[in-house]
Design a protein around this motif. Structure first.
Motif, mmCIF file in Angstrom:
data_model
loop_
_atom_site.group_PDB
_atom_site.id
_atom_site.type_symbol
_atom_site.label_atom_id
_atom_site.label_comp_id
_atom_site.label_asym_id
_atom_site.label_seq_id
_atom_site.Cartn_x
_atom_site.Cartn_y
_atom_site.Cartn_z
ATOM 1 N N THR A 17 0.839 -1.200 0.000
ATOM 2 C CA THR A 17 0.000 0.000 0.000
ATOM 3 C C THR A 17 0.873 1.249 0.000
ATOM 4 O O THR A 17 0.592 2.223 -0.716
ATOM 5 C CB THR A 17 -0.930 0.007 1.230
ATOM 6 N N LEU A 18 1.949 1.204 0.769
ATOM 7 C CA LEU A 18 2.863 2.341 0.820
ATOM 8 C C LEU A 18 3.561 2.541 -0.516
ATOM 9 O O LEU A 18 3.748 3.676 -0.972
ATOM 10 C CB LEU A 18 3.885 2.116 1.937
ATOM 11 N N ARG A 19 3.918 1.453 -1.149
ATOM 12 C CA ARG A 19 4.585 1.552 -2.455
ATOM 13 C C ARG A 19 3.635 2.098 -3.519
ATOM 14 O O ARG A 19 4.019 2.949 -4.327
ATOM 15 C CB ARG A 19 5.100 0.172 -2.866
ATOM 16 N N THR A 30 0.771 9.706 -3.121
ATOM 17 C CA THR A 30 -0.537 10.330 -2.859
ATOM 18 C C THR A 30 -0.656 10.712 -1.392
ATOM 19 O O THR A 30 -1.134 11.810 -1.054
ATOM 20 C CB THR A 30 -1.672 9.359 -3.243
ATOM 21 N N PHE A 31 -0.218 9.808 -0.508
ATOM 22 C CA PHE A 31 -0.240 10.112 0.929
ATOM 23 C C PHE A 31 0.636 11.324 1.234
ATOM 24 O O PHE A 31 0.263 12.199 2.029
ATOM 25 C CB PHE A 31 0.253 8.908 1.738
ATOM 26 N N PHE A 70 7.305 7.291 7.378
ATOM 27 C CA PHE A 70 7.367 7.669 5.958
ATOM 28 C C PHE A 70 6.807 9.076 5.745
ATOM 29 O O PHE A 70 7.354 9.866 4.968
ATOM 30 C CB PHE A 70 6.576 6.637 5.151
ATOM 31 N N LEU A 71 5.714 9.404 6.433
ATOM 32 C CA LEU A 71 5.036 10.679 6.221
ATOM 33 C C LEU A 71 5.529 11.794 7.141
ATOM 34 O O LEU A 71 5.586 12.953 6.739
ATOM 35 C CB LEU A 71 3.524 10.508 6.426
ATOM 36 N N PHE A 72 5.892 11.443 8.386
ATOM 37 C CA PHE A 72 6.159 12.483 9.374
ATOM 38 C C PHE A 72 7.558 12.430 9.982
ATOM 39 O O PHE A 72 7.903 13.288 10.793
ATOM 40 C CB PHE A 72 5.127 12.397 10.516
#
Length: 240
Positions: A33-35, A40-41, A80-82
């Motif tokens: 899902t992350l790949r 987009t995230f 990954f995001l923060f």
């Protein structure tokens, strides 16, 4: 009726778990899902930083409370995001929220009755409960740092023996922080790696993270013993 009220939180939690698996939402808890949707995230997070963080924390708390396997991948996504610090601290707080839900469910169903029985019987169970009450913070902290101890086993056990809430909560947040920061650091590194290779072999990638995973091993094996030694030393120092 009283029995139904006592078990109502457990029934609601079981319903949430059933819904998650029935809808197949647990399948999204993977690095695939992350790949596939990582960019987009990232774009959404860049435009809606605070909202994204709150959504992730709420989702993390719900999934933690619902005992759904794969929350580890959500921790990686937080990094990954923060990044390691915001991701690690926020997921530790969110995981504590989820742990408190499981604690409350176990306590409502069994904990109150068990503690009343222990108080009446004045036997081994009361001795165990009293010992845990005296050192709740240290017991919980050592258990959280030892990542090999099943997370929800601690939550359920704490609820069943109805441990004091304040030291349980504080020890859970602190005890989760080191491992969560390490996992979020891995997530942050994946962010950089995915920029250069959008379709990586994740198994091979995780082979590059032997150092932080060794850090998790240290948490699991060394720190609990170190904390126990510290607790004994402080106890001897406080003794007259």
């Amino acid at each position: 009726m009283d029995r139904f009220k006592r078990f109502l939180p457990l029934i609601v939690l079981a319903g949430v778990i059933t819904l998650i698996f029935a809808m197949g939402w647990n399948r999204y808890l993977s690095l695939d899902t992350l790949r596939d949707h990582g960019q987009t995230f990232r774009d959404f997070t860049a435009d809606n930083y605070l909202i994204s963080l709150l959504i992730l924390m709420a989702l993390f708390a719900v999934l933690t409370a619902s005992v759904v396997p794969g929350v580890f991948f959500l921790t990686i996504t937080a990094g990954f995001l923060f990044g390691p610090w915001v991701g690690g601290i926020s997921t530790s707080i969110a995981a504590t929220g989820g742990a408190l839900v499981v604690y409350a469910v176990a306590r409502s169903a069994l904990g109150g009755a068990l503690r009343r029985k222990a108080a009446r019987d004045m036997g081994l169970m009361k001795t165990i409960c009293d010992a845990i009450d005296r050192d709740t913070f240290w017991y919980v902290l050592a258990s959280r740092l030892a990542v090999v101890v099943p997370f929800h086993m601690i939550n359920v056990a704490a609820g069943i023996v109805a441990v004091r809430l304040a030291p349980y909560t504080v020890a859970t947040v602190i005890g989760l922080l080191p491992a969560h920061i390490i996992y979020c650091w891995i997530g942050a590194r994946l962010n950089e790696l995915l920029r250069t290779n959008p379709n990586p072999d994740f198994q091979a990638l995780f082979g590059q993270f032997w150092a932080p995973m060794a850090g998790v091993f240290v948490l699991a094996v060394v720190l609990p013993f170190a904390l126990k030694s510290l607790q004994k030393a402080l106890g001897r120092k406080a003794a007259p």
